[in-house]
Design a protein around this motif. Structure first.
Motif, PDB file in Angstrom:
ATOM      1  N   THR A 143      78.111   6.963  -6.773  1.00 39.05           N
ATOM      2  CA  THR A 143      77.763   8.321  -7.167  1.00 39.05           C
ATOM      3  C   THR A 143      77.056   8.252  -8.517  1.00 39.05           C
ATOM      4  OG1 THR A 143      79.834   8.737  -8.357  1.00 39.05           O
ATOM      5  CG2 THR A 143      79.792   9.248  -6.011  1.00 39.05           C
ATOM      6  N   HIS A 144      76.305   9.308  -8.840  1.00 37.65           N
ATOM      7  CA  HIS A 144      75.499   9.270 -10.052  1.00 37.65           C
ATOM      8  C   HIS A 144      75.825  10.386 -11.043  1.00 37.65           C
ATOM      9  CE1 HIS A 144      73.163   6.121  -8.192  1.00 37.65           C
ATOM     10  NE2 HIS A 144      72.904   6.897  -7.164  1.00 37.65           N
ATOM     11  N   ASP A 145      76.837  11.188 -10.758  1.00 36.80           N
ATOM     12  CA  ASP A 145      77.272  12.190 -11.729  1.00 36.80           C
ATOM     13  C   ASP A 145      78.779  12.373 -11.606  1.00 36.80           C
ATOM     14  OD1 ASP A 145      78.015  14.866 -10.204  1.00 36.80           O
ATOM     15  OD2 ASP A 145      76.204  14.093  -9.242  1.00 36.80           O
ATOM     16  N   ALA A 163      73.351   0.826 -10.888  1.00 41.52           N
ATOM     17  CA  ALA A 163      74.339   1.085  -9.834  1.00 41.52           C
ATOM     18  C   ALA A 163      74.038   0.250  -8.598  1.00 41.52           C
ATOM     19  CB  ALA A 163      74.343   2.572  -9.479  1.00 41.52           C
ATOM     20  N   MET A 169      77.508  10.235 -18.202  1.00 43.14           N
ATOM     21  CA  MET A 169      77.037  10.739 -16.906  1.00 43.14           C
ATOM     22  C   MET A 169      76.798  12.240 -17.001  1.00 43.14           C
ATOM     23  SD  MET A 169      79.245   8.864 -13.912  1.00 43.14           S
ATOM     24  CE  MET A 169      80.834   9.419 -14.557  1.00 43.14           C
ATOM     25  N   GLU A 224      77.909   5.772 -11.747  1.00 42.11           N
ATOM     26  CA  GLU A 224      76.943   5.226 -12.700  1.00 42.11           C
ATOM     27  C   GLU A 224      75.643   6.002 -12.564  1.00 42.11           C
ATOM     28  OE1 GLU A 224      74.897   3.847 -15.258  1.00 42.11           O
ATOM     29  OE2 GLU A 224      76.503   2.338 -15.131  1.00 42.11           O
ATOM     30  N   ASP A 225      75.199   6.662 -13.656  1.00 41.18           N
ATOM     31  CA  ASP A 225      74.004   7.492 -13.554  1.00 41.18           C
ATOM     32  C   ASP A 225      72.713   6.682 -13.545  1.00 41.18           C
ATOM     33  OD1 ASP A 225      74.175   6.778 -16.253  1.00 41.18           O
ATOM     34  OD2 ASP A 225      73.159   8.608 -16.900  1.00 41.18           O
ATOM     35  N   ASP A 226      72.748   5.450 -14.024  1.00 44.88           N
ATOM     36  CA  ASP A 226      71.576   4.571 -13.974  1.00 44.88           C
ATOM     37  C   ASP A 226      71.484   3.998 -12.559  1.00 44.88           C
ATOM     38  OD1 ASP A 226      69.857   2.341 -14.047  1.00 44.88           O
ATOM     39  OD2 ASP A 226      70.222   2.049 -16.179  1.00 44.88           O
ATOM     40  N   ARG A 227      70.556   4.534 -11.762  1.00 44.77           N
ATOM     41  CA  ARG A 227      70.493   4.177 -10.357  1.00 44.77           C
ATOM     42  C   ARG A 227      70.171   2.704 -10.141  1.00 44.77           C
ATOM     43  NH1 ARG A 227      70.192   8.746  -6.935  1.00 44.77           N
ATOM     44  NH2 ARG A 227      70.328  10.669  -8.157  1.00 44.77           N
TER      45      ARG A 227
END
Length: 226
Positions: A32-34, A15, A56, A9-12
């Motif tokens: 993970t974010h990407d 996430a 992402m 999930e790219d939205d920290r």
């Protein structure tokens, strides 16, 4: 040991909310974010389930799902703000097991995760598939419904085996058509509707009101699991 979930999930902020909620429910998590990092982590950690955001950097969730599905049968739950039917179909076509649109209720997310994990934990013989009253002997290529043997064409057998291998999962017509390749007789998605109609006549107590081979309108078909 509790199930291990990989969250991509790219939205920290989102996430972190997911991590806290799922860990409070008893799951272990990795974030993970990407997409590329998520792919590396999935290969290295071998999680029990993947939660993939569609949008992402590096690699989007749809492309990531397609790569993962070529390598593993790990359950994949897509998370996205997109709500169109085309997006749903694309996610399923890439191999996702389920699809949840944002915003969603945390309890609904937890219920979807539990369902996917239960399905993945089914103990099934490598040679025999069972779903409700349907039993498929892959070695002998025999289908029985409530102990009654059913005569299936090769294409019908291939489609039914795919559905029975993952009860309750929705398959698009394109995915089911893929199962028939190699028999060389049908080449259009419309043929799947004909096969399903024929299977219902053979399997359903009342083909006009099916309870086993179910249509998911606008998407495809699924086999009831109970």
């Amino acid at each position: 040991m509790s199930a291990h979930l990989l969250i991509a999930e790219d939205d920290r902020k989102h996430a972190e909310i997911l991590r806290r909620y799922l860990e409070s429910a008893g799951y272990r998590t990795t974030i993970t974010h990407d997409g590329r990092t998520a792919l590396d982590q999935a290969r290295r950690l071998r999680p029990d389930l993947l939660l993939l955001d569609v949008m992402m950097p590096e690699m989007d969730g749809l492309d990531l799902c397609a790569v993962i599905r070529r390598e593993s049968d790990v359950p994949v739950l897509m998370l996205t703000a997109r709500t169109s039917e085309d997006d749903l179909l694309l996610g399923l076509d890439r191999g996702a097991d389920d699809y949840l649109t944002k915003p969603y209720r945390p309890r609904e997310l937890l219920a979807r995760i539990k369902t996917l994990l239960r399905r993945a934990d089914r103990v099934v013989s490598r040679d025999v598939l069972r779903a409700g009253p349907i039993t498929i002997d892959l070695t002998r290529r025999v289908v029985t419904v409530a102990d009654r043997e059913i005569d299936c064409t090769p294409d019908e057998f291939a489609i039914l085996a795919a559905l029975a291998d993952r009860p309750e999962r929705v398959f698009t017509r394109a995915q089911l058509l893929e199962q028939t390749r190699g028999y060389g007789r049908d080449s259009t998605e419309r043929a799947i509707d004909t096969h399903m109609s024929n299977l219902r006549r053979k399997i359903e107590p009342n083909p006009r009101r099916p309870t086993l081979l179910l249509t998911v309108y606008g998407v495809g078909y699924k086999l009831a699991g109970a």
